[in-house]
Design a protein around this motif. Structure first.
Motif, short mmCIF file in Angstrom:
data_model
loop_
_atom_site.label_atom_id
_atom_site.label_comp_id
_atom_site.label_asym_id
_atom_site.label_seq_id
_atom_site.Cartn_x
_atom_site.Cartn_y
_atom_site.Cartn_z
N VAL A 65 15.83 29.96 33.68
CA VAL A 65 16.17 30.97 32.66
C VAL A 65 16.70 32.24 33.34
CG1 VAL A 65 15.14 32.51 30.93
CG2 VAL A 65 14.58 30.07 30.92
N ILE A 66 16.06 32.64 34.42
CA ILE A 66 16.49 33.84 35.15
C ILE A 66 17.88 33.62 35.74
CG2 ILE A 66 16.04 35.24 37.22
CD1 ILE A 66 13.02 34.89 36.55
N ASP A 67 18.13 32.46 36.33
CA ASP A 67 19.45 32.16 36.89
C ASP A 67 20.53 32.21 35.81
OD1 ASP A 67 18.48 31.92 39.46
OD2 ASP A 67 18.40 29.71 39.42
N LEU A 73 24.78 38.03 33.00
CA LEU A 73 24.94 39.45 33.37
C LEU A 73 26.13 39.63 34.31
CD1 LEU A 73 21.21 40.51 33.82
CD2 LEU A 73 22.80 41.31 32.06
N GLY A 74 26.37 38.68 35.19
CA GLY A 74 27.53 38.75 36.07
C GLY A 74 28.83 38.72 35.28
N ARG A 75 28.88 37.85 34.27
CA ARG A 75 30.07 37.80 33.41
C ARG A 75 30.25 39.11 32.65
NH1 ARG A 75 28.22 32.18 31.52
NH2 ARG A 75 29.16 30.84 33.08
N LEU A 76 29.15 39.63 32.13
CA LEU A 76 29.21 40.91 31.41
C LEU A 76 29.69 42.02 32.34
CD1 LEU A 76 28.67 42.72 28.97
CD2 LEU A 76 26.26 42.82 29.70
N LEU A 80 33.03 44.28 31.88
CA LEU A 80 32.99 45.75 31.85
C LEU A 80 33.92 46.35 32.90
CD1 LEU A 80 29.16 46.25 31.36
CD2 LEU A 80 30.95 46.77 29.69
N LEU A 81 33.88 45.81 34.10
CA LEU A 81 34.74 46.32 35.17
C LEU A 81 36.22 46.12 34.83
CD1 LEU A 81 32.76 45.18 38.33
CD2 LEU A 81 33.08 47.52 37.51
#
Length: 106
Positions: A65-67, A73-76, A80-81
């Motif tokens: 679940v954490i992975d 979060l990496g995609r988000l 954002l960047l």
């Protein structure tokens, strides 16, 4: 679930298993499990003949679940960047209003 008895002077007295249970709950919380998750899994863990295997399975699932959350979060973060250098749609609409252009966003 946590049971105690009272001594003649009114103090609560807990069996060793209950003290162990409270410690297990605290450890689970520190490892990122919610109280709801603990409540969902604890009765089965407490009753199983193979608690090591059951706990290991829960820990593996929590890591999965954490992975997945880290991936999301990496995609988000990347999204954002990527948007940092874009013109804000609100600014674009304001420019169109100022110049008398259609206010419909593309």
């Amino acid at each position: 679930m946590i049971q105690s008895s009272r001594t003649p002077n009114g103090y609560r007295e807990y069996r060793d298993e209950m003290v162990q249970l409270v410690g297990l709950i605290g450890t689970a919380k520190r490892l990122g499990f919610s109280l709801a998750e603990v409540g969902d899994h604890l009765p089965a863990l407490w009753a199983t003949a193979e608690p090591d295997a059951a706990v290991a399975a829960l820990l593996r699932e929590k890591v999965r679940v954490i992975d997945a959350r880290i991936t999301d979060l990496g995609r988000l973060r990347d999204d954002l960047l990527a948007r940092l250098d874009m013109i804000c749609p609100l600014q674009r609409a304001a420019r169109q209003r100022t110049h008398g252009l259609s206010s419909h966003l593309p």
